[in-house]
Enzyme design. Structure first.
Site, PDB file in Angstrom:
ATOM      1  N   THR A 187       0.853  -1.192   0.000  1.00 40.07           N
ATOM      2  CA  THR A 187       0.000   0.000   0.000  1.00 40.07           C
ATOM      3  C   THR A 187       0.888   1.242   0.000  1.00 40.07           C
ATOM      4  O   THR A 187       2.026   1.200   0.479  1.00 40.07           O
ATOM      5  CB  THR A 187      -0.904   0.047   1.240  1.00 40.07           C
ATOM      6  N   GLU A 332      -6.063  -3.419  -0.690  1.00 36.28           N
ATOM      7  CA  GLU A 332      -6.492  -4.569   0.116  1.00 36.28           C
ATOM      8  C   GLU A 332      -7.706  -5.281  -0.464  1.00 36.28           C
ATOM      9  O   GLU A 332      -8.067  -6.353  -0.009  1.00 36.28           O
ATOM     10  CB  GLU A 332      -6.842  -4.097   1.545  1.00 36.28           C
ATOM     11  N   LYS A 444     -14.184  17.292  12.082  1.00 37.82           N
ATOM     12  CA  LYS A 444     -15.057  17.156  13.253  1.00 37.82           C
ATOM     13  C   LYS A 444     -15.290  18.536  13.851  1.00 37.82           C
ATOM     14  O   LYS A 444     -14.477  19.057  14.593  1.00 37.82           O
ATOM     15  CB  LYS A 444     -14.416  16.209  14.264  1.00 37.82           C
ATOM     16  N   TRP A 449     -19.913  15.902  11.927  1.00 40.42           N
ATOM     17  CA  TRP A 449     -18.937  15.633  10.878  1.00 40.42           C
ATOM     18  C   TRP A 449     -19.236  16.473   9.643  1.00 40.42           C
ATOM     19  O   TRP A 449     -20.377  16.533   9.197  1.00 40.42           O
ATOM     20  CB  TRP A 449     -18.985  14.148  10.478  1.00 40.42           C
TER      21      TRP A 449
HETATM   22  P1  AMP Z   1      -5.124   2.526  -2.608  1.00 41.31           P
HETATM   23  O1  AMP Z   1      -4.975   1.311  -1.773  1.00 41.31           O
HETATM   24  O2  AMP Z   1      -3.865   3.309  -2.758  1.00 41.31           O
HETATM   25  O3  AMP Z   1      -5.750   2.201  -3.935  1.00 41.31           O
HETATM   26  O4  AMP Z   1      -6.135   3.509  -1.862  1.00 41.31           O
HETATM   27  C1  AMP Z   1      -7.422   3.090  -1.505  1.00 41.31           C
HETATM   28  C2  AMP Z   1      -8.213   4.262  -1.034  1.00 41.31           C
HETATM   29  O5  AMP Z   1      -8.483   5.175  -2.085  1.00 41.31           O
HETATM   30  C3  AMP Z   1      -9.576   3.902  -0.494  1.00 41.31           C
HETATM   31  O6  AMP Z   1      -9.538   3.412   0.823  1.00 41.31           O
HETATM   32  C4  AMP Z   1     -10.305   5.239  -0.607  1.00 41.31           C
HETATM   33  O7  AMP Z   1      -9.994   6.095   0.472  1.00 41.31           O
HETATM   34  C5  AMP Z   1      -9.721   5.836  -1.857  1.00 41.31           C
HETATM   35  N1  AMP Z   1     -10.631   5.608  -2.986  1.00 41.31           N
HETATM   36  C6  AMP Z   1     -10.561   4.681  -3.934  1.00 41.31           C
HETATM   37  N2  AMP Z   1     -11.567   4.804  -4.819  1.00 41.31           N
HETATM   38  C7  AMP Z   1     -12.316   5.848  -4.410  1.00 41.31           C
HETATM   39  C8  AMP Z   1     -13.510   6.494  -4.888  1.00 41.31           C
HETATM   40  N3  AMP Z   1     -14.129   6.101  -5.998  1.00 41.31           N
HETATM   41  N4  AMP Z   1     -13.984   7.531  -4.175  1.00 41.31           N
HETATM   42  C9  AMP Z   1     -13.370   7.958  -3.065  1.00 41.31           C
HETATM   43  N5  AMP Z   1     -12.251   7.415  -2.580  1.00 41.31           N
HETATM   44  C10 AMP Z   1     -11.725   6.364  -3.234  1.00 41.31           C
END
Ligand code: AMP
Length: 550
Positions: A187, A332, A444, A449
């Site tokens: 990640t 994940e 917050k 929120w």
């Molecule tokens: P990554 O593991 O780097 O792909 O990041 C995953 C994170 O990206 C998720 O937990 C979200 O916070 C954000 N994310 C992915 N897709 C979206 C989406 N369509 N809208 C908002 N946030 C997103």
């Protein structure tokens, strides 16, 4: 009572065999800049994949379970590595080439990669790190590049084509347990060390089937897909594997990810589908406005990775007839979590509320919302909570390192085994997710929120605003309040903060309107192109932002 069905392991080699025979005529086209694109059929890819597996096993001594890393753009050779490495029983480890050097060194050491396949164009990035990559014994250079930067380096250096040349074009792929590791991806790690997610053959297989379903990308061999999303970012959202299941032709952009070459390759190669994060599409829109191109081949694009501003979806549809489909996922979750097709029977304005949401959960992704007090929240489209998910392609732990136990941090995995996504949102009774924030980004204010994402989406709908990021800043009275940081469009002229605030006034509750404003030249981005709010908060704390208070 047991069933009478065959117990056939779901493995990457099965996807490969199918793709290279039944869909042998499908093609991967790799963009090369000015020269003629490189074209290869799936059948040819199949032969080269076998040669690569022989080269890795017989030439480099790579064994089962050994990790082989790639530091590569989206190209045909990367697809060959995607299949050869897992199919021979080793583990593909895609390295994110945009990570800081320190993190890359840490990740390679943690995964104990024995070999790295690297695009020649990325040698300047890899060479300075090599002295610290202790586990790496072999560097395989793909395509042209200045190999003199590797002179005197410890690992043995090989040239990809020379390594493959003359090897057998068939390989007796081993029958593997479907639960064994196929690939791994760390990640992006905004806090602490990066975390390794290890995908199984089974999870890749099942995820690929989902990608191909009509309720997801729904592509066939009549399609050509342009995965702009990097193959080092969660398996390019599963597209390479999915493509070999149904024969989807692939148009690979290699390192040409800027708006101008993207527009050029769309016009020339006429893909029907594409996938990328919103910032790429923002850039493409600006490019097309300046230099019009024929992008009429595109039927739909999948946008995810961060929230897609509704204004972007509308512009693509209204101006270019391209249907934008919003999707949510994470490293994940392989990454497919939700996809924003509206319910059957709805179209036009009735469908928009569903389409701008993050989308609907497929059958294999179970979800629940956990509220601030730890109790499960109802799916009523209003009650917000942290999203938790489980399913056959959702991580149940992180890689602990060679010989170590997997890690299950409490903030990421619930005691009963669900993944805590760190995303906050609501779910409608019919299973549509709307994310309102990252748990750590939610503002917050006075016990309530405020969704930073909602404010950003509205702001980015203002004609003068190119990008907007809203972050929480400390406030004596309310605890936290929103700070709106805005990037203005070139040539947009002057626009006052009052005007921007008034623009928001009929869109959100009054108490949510930001009183702190600043214009910045660009929103800082993470290695995968998402807004880096951590950097903005730090700049504010250091007094580096010129903030106006209304
Ligand atoms: P990554 O593991 O780097 O792909 O990041 C995953 C994170 O990206 C998720 O937990 C979200 O916070 C954000 N994310 C992915 N897709 C979206 C989406 N369509 N809208 C908002 N946030 C997103």
């Amino acid at each position: 009572m047991l069933s009478t069905m065959q117990d056939v392991p779901l493995t990457v080699s099965r996807i490969l065999r199918h793709g290279t025979t039944v869909h042998g005529r499908s093609r991967i086209t790799t963009w090369t800049g000015n020269a003629e694109p490189q074209r290869r059929t799936f059948a040819e890819i199949g032969e080269r994949t076998a040669q690569l597996a022989h080269a890795l096993r017989d030439g480099l001594g790579i064994a089962r379970d050994d990790r082989v890393a790639t530091l590569m753009w989206n190209n045909a050779e990367h697809v060959e590595a995607y299949f050869a490495i897992p199919a021979m029983g080793s583990v593909l480890h895609t390295l994110n080439l945009r990570l800081p050097a320190e993190q890359l060194v840490w990740i390679v050491g943690h995964a104990a990669d024995r070999a790295i396949l690297v695009d020649g164009s990325l040698l300047p990035l890899l060479a300075p790190l090599l002295p610290r990559l202790d586990t790496v014994e072999h560097v395989v250079v793909v395509g042209p590049g200045d190999t003199s930067v590797l002179d005197g380096c410890r690992p043995a250096v090989h040239e990809y084509e020379a390594l493959l040349a003359g090897r057998p074009t068939a390989y007796d792929w081993p029958e593997l347990d479907e639960r064994t590791a196929a690939a791994m991806c760390y990640t992006s790690g905004t806090t602490g060390d990066p975390k390794g997610v290890v995908y199984s053959h089974r999870s890749v297989y099942l995820h690929s089937m989902q990608v191909n379903m009509g309720e997801c990308m729904g592509l066939t061999d009549a399609d050509t897909s342009l995965p702009v999303v990097p193959m080092f970012h969660v398996n390019a959202w599963g597209l390479p594997h999915a493509a070999f299941m149904t024969g989807v032709n692939l148009l690979m952009p290699d390192r040409f990810l800027q708006p101008a070459p993207l527009a050029e390759m769309i016009e020339a190669e006429r893909p029907t589908h594409s996938a990328a994060v919103p910032t790429i599409w923002q850039g493409l829109l600006a490019e097309l406005a300046e230099r019009p191109r024929d992008i009429s081949s595109l039927r739909h694009v999948t946008i995810g990775g961060s929230a897609c501003p509704p204004s972007l979806m509308r512009t693509f549809e209204e101006r270019y007839g391209v249907r934008v489909v919003h999707a949510w996922g994470m490293t994940e979750t392989s990454p497919l979590g939700t996809v924003g097709h509206p319910p059957g029977g709805l179209s036009g304005e009735d469908a928009w509320p569903y389409r701008v949401s993050q989308g609907r959960f497929p059958a294999s992704v179970e979800a629940r919302l956990i509220g601030p007090d730890g109790s499960e929240m109802p799916w009523d489209g209003k009650s917000a909570g942290e999203l938790e998910v489980r399913g056959p392609w959702i991580a149940g732990a992180y890689y602990g390192g060679a010989g170590a136990e997997p890690i299950r941090p409490e903030d990421r995995f619930s005691p009963d085994g669900w993944l805590r996504t760190g995303d906050v949102g609501t779910v409608t009774p019919d299973g549509y997710l709307t994310l309102t924030d990252r748990a750590k980004d939610v503002i917050k204010s006075g016990g309530e929120w405020i969704s930073s994402v909602e404010l950003e989406n509205h702001l980015m709908g203002h004609p003068a605003v190119a990008e907007a990021a809203v972050v929480a800043v400390p406030d004596e009275k309310w605890g936290e309040r929103p700070l709106a940081t805005v990037v203005l469009k070139e040539g947009a002229g002057k626009v006052s903060y009052e005007e921007l605030r008034d623009f928001l006034a009929d869109k959100v509750a009054r108490w949510q309107l930001p009183e702190r404003w600043t214009v910045i030249p660009a929103v800082p981005k993470t290695s995968v192109g998402k807004f880096d709010k951590k950097v903005l908060r730090a700049r504010y704390a250091e007094g580096e932002l010129d903030v106006t208070r209304l």
